[in-house]
Scaffold this motif. Sequence first.
Motif, PDB file in Angstrom:
ATOM      1  N   GLN A 140       0.811  -1.220   0.000  1.00 33.91           N
ATOM      2  CA  GLN A 140       0.000   0.000   0.000  1.00 33.91           C
ATOM      3  C   GLN A 140       0.848   1.275   0.000  1.00 33.91           C
ATOM      4  OE1 GLN A 140      -1.905   0.987   3.938  1.00 33.91           O
ATOM      5  NE2 GLN A 140      -1.152  -1.063   4.445  1.00 33.91           N
ATOM      6  N   PHE A 141       2.142   1.168   0.334  1.00 32.13           N
ATOM      7  CA  PHE A 141       3.013   2.339   0.373  1.00 32.13           C
ATOM      8  C   PHE A 141       3.676   2.646  -0.970  1.00 32.13           C
ATOM      9  CE2 PHE A 141       2.977   0.984   4.863  1.00 32.13           C
ATOM     10  CZ  PHE A 141       2.395   2.125   5.394  1.00 32.13           C
ATOM     11  N   ILE A 142       3.503   1.781  -1.961  1.00 30.50           N
ATOM     12  CA  ILE A 142       4.076   2.050  -3.285  1.00 30.50           C
ATOM     13  C   ILE A 142       3.407   3.310  -3.843  1.00 30.50           C
ATOM     14  CG2 ILE A 142       4.233   1.208  -5.664  1.00 30.50           C
ATOM     15  CD1 ILE A 142       4.715  -1.568  -4.490  1.00 30.50           C
ATOM     16  N   GLY A 143       4.245   4.220  -4.336  1.00 31.42           N
ATOM     17  CA  GLY A 143       3.763   5.489  -4.857  1.00 31.42           C
ATOM     18  C   GLY A 143       3.794   6.619  -3.845  1.00 31.42           C
ATOM     19  N   ARG A 144       4.055   6.296  -2.597  1.00 32.90           N
ATOM     20  CA  ARG A 144       4.135   7.329  -1.549  1.00 32.90           C
ATOM     21  C   ARG A 144       5.576   7.765  -1.357  1.00 32.90           C
ATOM     22  NH1 ARG A 144       0.551   5.773   3.387  1.00 32.90           N
ATOM     23  NH2 ARG A 144       1.412   7.766   4.101  1.00 32.90           N
ATOM     24  N   LYS A 145       5.763   8.930  -0.781  1.00 35.49           N
ATOM     25  CA  LYS A 145       7.089   9.492  -0.521  1.00 35.49           C
ATOM     26  C   LYS A 145       7.787   8.681   0.569  1.00 35.49           C
ATOM     27  CE  LYS A 145       9.663  13.278  -1.180  1.00 35.49           C
ATOM     28  NZ  LYS A 145      10.210  13.631  -2.456  1.00 35.49           N
TER      29      LYS A 145
ATOM     30  N   SER B 217       9.890   7.847   3.681  1.00 34.94           N
ATOM     31  CA  SER B 217      10.177   8.586   4.908  1.00 34.94           C
ATOM     32  C   SER B 217      10.470   7.592   6.029  1.00 34.94           C
ATOM     33  CB  SER B 217       8.991   9.466   5.301  1.00 34.94           C
ATOM     34  OG  SER B 217       7.901   8.667   5.709  1.00 34.94           O
ATOM     35  N   SER B 218      11.062   8.081   7.076  1.00 38.88           N
ATOM     36  CA  SER B 218      11.354   7.221   8.223  1.00 38.88           C
ATOM     37  C   SER B 218      10.077   6.659   8.833  1.00 38.88           C
ATOM     38  CB  SER B 218      12.136   7.989   9.286  1.00 38.88           C
ATOM     39  OG  SER B 218      13.393   8.345   8.784  1.00 38.88           O
ATOM     40  N   SER B 219       9.018   7.463   8.885  1.00 40.23           N
ATOM     41  CA  SER B 219       7.768   6.967   9.470  1.00 40.23           C
ATOM     42  C   SER B 219       7.165   5.853   8.621  1.00 40.23           C
ATOM     43  CB  SER B 219       6.763   8.099   9.683  1.00 40.23           C
ATOM     44  OG  SER B 219       6.405   8.685   8.463  1.00 40.23           O
ATOM     45  N   ILE B 220       7.241   5.974   7.307  1.00 34.84           N
ATOM     46  CA  ILE B 220       6.768   4.878   6.452  1.00 34.84           C
ATOM     47  C   ILE B 220       7.662   3.668   6.643  1.00 34.84           C
ATOM     48  CG2 ILE B 220       6.624   4.095   4.049  1.00 34.84           C
ATOM     49  CD1 ILE B 220       5.210   6.662   3.384  1.00 34.84           C
ATOM     50  N   GLY B 221       8.960   3.863   6.771  1.00 37.10           N
ATOM     51  CA  GLY B 221       9.873   2.747   7.019  1.00 37.10           C
ATOM     52  C   GLY B 221       9.495   1.987   8.274  1.00 37.10           C
ATOM     53  N   ASN B 222       9.180   2.704   9.336  1.00 34.39           N
ATOM     54  CA  ASN B 222       8.765   2.038  10.571  1.00 34.39           C
ATOM     55  C   ASN B 222       7.452   1.297  10.391  1.00 34.39           C
ATOM     56  OD1 ASN B 222      10.959   2.750  12.260  1.00 34.39           O
ATOM     57  ND2 ASN B 222      10.134   4.798  12.480  1.00 34.39           N
ATOM     58  N   SER B 223       6.517   1.860   9.637  1.00 33.37           N
ATOM     59  CA  SER B 223       5.249   1.178   9.362  1.00 33.37           C
ATOM     60  C   SER B 223       5.472  -0.092   8.546  1.00 33.37           C
ATOM     61  CB  SER B 223       4.288   2.110   8.617  1.00 33.37           C
ATOM     62  OG  SER B 223       3.912   3.192   9.433  1.00 33.37           O
ATOM     63  N   VAL B 224       6.371  -0.011   7.563  1.00 33.66           N
ATOM     64  CA  VAL B 224       6.691  -1.187   6.750  1.00 33.66           C
ATOM     65  C   VAL B 224       7.279  -2.284   7.630  1.00 33.66           C
ATOM     66  CG1 VAL B 224       8.204  -2.057   4.918  1.00 33.66           C
ATOM     67  CG2 VAL B 224       6.916   0.058   4.567  1.00 33.66           C
TER      68      VAL B 224
ATOM     69  N   LEU C 157       9.813   8.640  -4.430  1.00 40.14           N
ATOM     70  CA  LEU C 157       8.583   7.851  -4.372  1.00 40.14           C
ATOM     71  C   LEU C 157       8.912   6.365  -4.357  1.00 40.14           C
ATOM     72  CD1 LEU C 157       6.419   9.833  -6.948  1.00 40.14           C
ATOM     73  CD2 LEU C 157       6.468  10.059  -4.449  1.00 40.14           C
ATOM     74  N   ILE C 158       8.265   5.647  -3.486  1.00 41.94           N
ATOM     75  CA  ILE C 158       8.505   4.200  -3.351  1.00 41.94           C
ATOM     76  C   ILE C 158       7.990   3.482  -4.589  1.00 41.94           C
ATOM     77  CG2 ILE C 158       7.939   2.139  -1.994  1.00 41.94           C
ATOM     78  CD1 ILE C 158       7.760   4.046   0.470  1.00 41.94           C
ATOM     79  N   THR C 159       8.860   2.671  -5.183  1.00 40.90           N
ATOM     80  CA  THR C 159       8.494   1.938  -6.406  1.00 40.90           C
ATOM     81  C   THR C 159       8.402   0.429  -6.190  1.00 40.90           C
ATOM     82  OG1 THR C 159      10.826   1.774  -7.058  1.00 40.90           O
ATOM     83  CG2 THR C 159       9.568   3.667  -7.899  1.00 40.90           C
ATOM     84  N   ARG C 160       9.018  -0.068  -5.124  1.00 39.53           N
ATOM     85  CA  ARG C 160       9.019  -1.525  -4.901  1.00 39.53           C
ATOM     86  C   ARG C 160       9.284  -1.809  -3.428  1.00 39.53           C
ATOM     87  NH1 ARG C 160      13.274  -5.955  -7.269  1.00 39.53           N
ATOM     88  NH2 ARG C 160      12.067  -7.768  -6.676  1.00 39.53           N
ATOM     89  N   ILE C 161       8.581  -2.818  -2.904  1.00 38.10           N
ATOM     90  CA  ILE C 161       8.794  -3.303  -1.539  1.00 38.10           C
ATOM     91  C   ILE C 161       8.826  -4.820  -1.606  1.00 38.10           C
ATOM     92  CG2 ILE C 161       7.879  -3.418   0.817  1.00 38.10           C
ATOM     93  CD1 ILE C 161       6.422  -0.761   0.228  1.00 38.10           C
TER      94      ILE C 161
END
Length: 84
Positions: free
Chosen positions: A27-32, A34-41, A77-81
């Motif tokens: 769900q984070f693909i396409g988002r900027k 950030s450290s907070s997204i990294g922690n959520s991932v 922007l996140i392109t792959r996880i």
Amino acid sequence: MTSSPPTGGIEAPDAPPAACNATEAQQFIGRKASSSIGNSVLDMTDARRLRWGAPDSVFTMDYREDRVNVIYDEQGLITRIYCG
């Protein structure tokens, strides 16, 4: 002022070793990035380690079942996880 995307990695504190599952984190693909997204991932994937992949970065080919990789483009922007 625009913040720079994160680099390096994050390690979950006191997390037991677990196999990564990146399905929910897509769900984070396409988002900027950030450290907070990294922690959520990290939380969503049950991974112990997160590795950021900047544009044109080079990764070792070692596979770690407890690591999630988050790749972003030139705009941050996140392109792959994916796990590994």
